[in-house]
Motif scaffolding. Structure first.
Motif, PDB file in Angstrom:
ATOM      1  N   ALA A   1      54.530  56.431  11.747  1.00  0.00           N
ATOM      2  CA  ALA A   1      54.630  55.099  12.344  1.00  0.00           C
ATOM      3  C   ALA A   1      54.604  55.198  13.872  1.00  0.00           C
ATOM      4  N   VAL A   2      55.304  56.186  14.403  1.00  0.00           N
ATOM      5  CA  VAL A   2      55.318  56.397  15.857  1.00  0.00           C
ATOM      6  C   VAL A   2      53.923  56.756  16.347  1.00  0.00           C
ATOM      7  N   ILE A   3      53.252  57.651  15.661  1.00  0.00           N
ATOM      8  CA  ILE A   3      51.916  58.089  16.075  1.00  0.00           C
ATOM      9  C   ILE A   3      50.937  56.921  16.059  1.00  0.00           C
ATOM     10  N   LEU A   4      50.977  56.099  15.029  1.00  0.00           N
ATOM     11  CA  LEU A   4      50.086  54.941  14.955  1.00  0.00           C
ATOM     12  C   LEU A   4      50.358  53.967  16.102  1.00  0.00           C
ATOM     13  N   ALA A   5      51.618  53.657  16.318  1.00  0.00           N
ATOM     14  CA  ALA A   5      51.974  52.743  17.407  1.00  0.00           C
ATOM     15  C   ALA A   5      51.580  53.334  18.758  1.00  0.00           C
ATOM     16  N   ALA A   6      51.794  54.631  18.925  1.00  0.00           N
ATOM     17  CA  ALA A   6      51.469  55.294  20.188  1.00  0.00           C
ATOM     18  C   ALA A   6      49.967  55.262  20.449  1.00  0.00           C
ATOM     19  N   GLN A   7      49.173  55.422  19.421  1.00  0.00           N
ATOM     20  CA  GLN A   7      47.720  55.345  19.588  1.00  0.00           C
ATOM     21  C   GLN A   7      47.310  53.969  20.091  1.00  0.00           C
ATOM     22  N   LEU A   8      47.923  52.933  19.536  1.00  0.00           N
ATOM     23  CA  LEU A   8      47.611  51.569  19.978  1.00  0.00           C
ATOM     24  C   LEU A   8      48.009  51.356  21.434  1.00  0.00           C
ATOM     25  N   VAL A   9      49.166  51.851  21.810  1.00  0.00           N
ATOM     26  CA  VAL A   9      49.613  51.720  23.202  1.00  0.00           C
ATOM     27  C   VAL A   9      48.668  52.478  24.130  1.00  0.00           C
ATOM     28  N   LEU A  10      48.288  53.686  23.745  1.00  0.00           N
ATOM     29  CA  LEU A  10      47.376  54.477  24.575  1.00  0.00           C
ATOM     30  C   LEU A  10      46.045  53.762  24.763  1.00  0.00           C
ATOM     31  N   ILE A  11      45.511  53.217  23.695  1.00  0.00           N
ATOM     32  CA  ILE A  11      44.238  52.490  23.789  1.00  0.00           C
ATOM     33  C   ILE A  11      44.378  51.300  24.734  1.00  0.00           C
TER      34      ILE A  11
ATOM     35  N   ASP B   1      48.486  63.013  28.949  1.00  0.00           N
ATOM     36  CA  ASP B   1      49.574  63.995  28.905  1.00  0.00           C
ATOM     37  C   ASP B   1      50.924  63.298  28.714  1.00  0.00           C
ATOM     38  N   LEU B   2      51.093  62.195  29.402  1.00  0.00           N
ATOM     39  CA  LEU B   2      52.307  61.393  29.257  1.00  0.00           C
ATOM     40  C   LEU B   2      52.446  60.905  27.816  1.00  0.00           C
ATOM     41  N   HIS B   3      51.342  60.469  27.251  1.00  0.00           N
ATOM     42  CA  HIS B   3      51.310  60.002  25.866  1.00  0.00           C
ATOM     43  C   HIS B   3      51.778  61.109  24.908  1.00  0.00           C
ATOM     44  N   VAL B   4      51.219  62.285  25.060  1.00  0.00           N
ATOM     45  CA  VAL B   4      51.570  63.419  24.182  1.00  0.00           C
ATOM     46  C   VAL B   4      53.050  63.749  24.310  1.00  0.00           C
ATOM     47  N   SER B   5      53.550  63.778  25.519  1.00  0.00           N
ATOM     48  CA  SER B   5      54.959  64.075  25.736  1.00  0.00           C
ATOM     49  C   SER B   5      55.858  63.016  25.103  1.00  0.00           C
ATOM     50  N   ALA B   6      55.501  61.755  25.277  1.00  0.00           N
ATOM     51  CA  ALA B   6      56.292  60.668  24.694  1.00  0.00           C
ATOM     52  C   ALA B   6      56.295  60.743  23.173  1.00  0.00           C
ATOM     53  N   VAL B   7      55.142  61.014  22.579  1.00  0.00           N
ATOM     54  CA  VAL B   7      55.052  61.117  21.118  1.00  0.00           C
ATOM     55  C   VAL B   7      55.889  62.293  20.616  1.00  0.00           C
ATOM     56  N   ARG B   8      55.812  63.413  21.298  1.00  0.00           N
ATOM     57  CA  ARG B   8      56.631  64.573  20.903  1.00  0.00           C
ATOM     58  C   ARG B   8      58.116  64.218  20.914  1.00  0.00           C
ATOM     59  N   ASN B   9      58.550  63.566  21.973  1.00  0.00           N
ATOM     60  CA  ASN B   9      59.967  63.198  22.078  1.00  0.00           C
ATOM     61  C   ASN B   9      60.379  62.188  21.016  1.00  0.00           C
ATOM     62  N   LEU B  10      59.501  61.262  20.702  1.00  0.00           N
ATOM     63  CA  LEU B  10      59.849  60.229  19.722  1.00  0.00           C
ATOM     64  C   LEU B  10      59.770  60.710  18.273  1.00  0.00           C
ATOM     65  N   THR B  11      58.998  61.757  18.007  1.00  0.00           N
ATOM     66  CA  THR B  11      58.846  62.237  16.631  1.00  0.00           C
ATOM     67  C   THR B  11      59.738  63.438  16.305  1.00  0.00           C
TER      68      THR B  11
ATOM     69  N   GLY C   1      62.380  65.620  15.048  1.00  0.00           N
ATOM     70  CA  GLY C   1      63.480  65.459  14.103  1.00  0.00           C
ATOM     71  C   GLY C   1      63.376  64.237  13.207  1.00  0.00           C
ATOM     72  N   LYS C   2      62.253  63.539  13.242  1.00  0.00           N
ATOM     73  CA  LYS C   2      62.080  62.333  12.428  1.00  0.00           C
ATOM     74  C   LYS C   2      61.401  62.679  11.114  1.00  0.00           C
ATOM     75  N   SER C   3      61.583  61.812  10.132  1.00  0.00           N
ATOM     76  CA  SER C   3      60.902  61.983   8.852  1.00  0.00           C
ATOM     77  C   SER C   3      59.397  61.830   9.060  1.00  0.00           C
ATOM     78  N   GLN C   4      58.615  62.315   8.116  1.00  0.00           N
ATOM     79  CA  GLN C   4      57.165  62.212   8.239  1.00  0.00           C
ATOM     80  C   GLN C   4      56.728  60.752   8.290  1.00  0.00           C
ATOM     81  N   GLN C   5      57.370  59.902   7.502  1.00  0.00           N
ATOM     82  CA  GLN C   5      57.014  58.484   7.498  1.00  0.00           C
ATOM     83  C   GLN C   5      57.281  57.848   8.865  1.00  0.00           C
ATOM     84  N   ARG C   6      58.424  58.146   9.450  1.00  0.00           N
ATOM     85  CA  ARG C   6      58.750  57.603  10.765  1.00  0.00           C
ATOM     86  C   ARG C   6      57.811  58.180  11.825  1.00  0.00           C
ATOM     87  N   ALA C   7      57.530  59.479  11.740  1.00  0.00           N
ATOM     88  CA  ALA C   7      56.629  60.113  12.701  1.00  0.00           C
ATOM     89  C   ALA C   7      55.240  59.483  12.644  1.00  0.00           C
TER      90      ALA C   7
END
Length: 122
Positions: A89-99, A69-79, A81-87
């Motif tokens: 990148a955030v999602i990929l990095a967030a998946q690695l951190v979660l793992i 749940d913390l992961h989902v909230s953090a990803v929402r906050n970081l993505t 208003g961001k461009s799709q490319q930036r979003a």
């Protein structure tokens, strides 16, 4: 360069569960640092910091579901208003951190279960 925060300044594991915003801030910083660290020599030590976070979490009552749940909230906050490319990148990095965090957390839970089993508590 992104501010390098560590958990070493957090003295009470319970404070992490009591202050969700602070915990999410640490998690968001890990994600942002993972993006910056990609392709470099690991100078931000995200893997080590994910281990420290998992150690702190394992000494609290935080569940794996709450980490997700913390992961989902953090990803929402970081993505937001961001461009799709930036979003992406955030999602990929967030998946690695979660793992990393969940992997270390499961190791801690396994170690605790084995310790309890050997001491006759399990």
């Amino acid at each position: 360069m992104t501010e390098h925060r560590t958990l070493h300044s957090v003295t009470a594991a319970d404070r992490l569960t009591d202050d969700r915003e602070a915990l999410e801030g640490i998690y968001r910083t890990l994600i942002v640092d993972r993006i910056e660290e990609r392709g470099k020599a690991g100078y931000l030590e995200v893997g080590q910091r994910a281990l420290v976070l998992a150690d702190e979490l394992s000494s609290t009552t935080v569940t794996a579901r709450e980490v997700a749940d913390l992961h989902v909230s953090a990803v929402r906050n970081l993505t937001r208003g961001k461009s799709q490319q930036r979003a992406e990148a955030v999602i990929l990095a967030a998946q690695l951190v979660l793992i990393e965090v969940l992997g270390h957390l499961s190791d801690r839970y396994r170690d605790r279960a084995l310790r309890d089993q050997h001491s006759g508590l399990g």
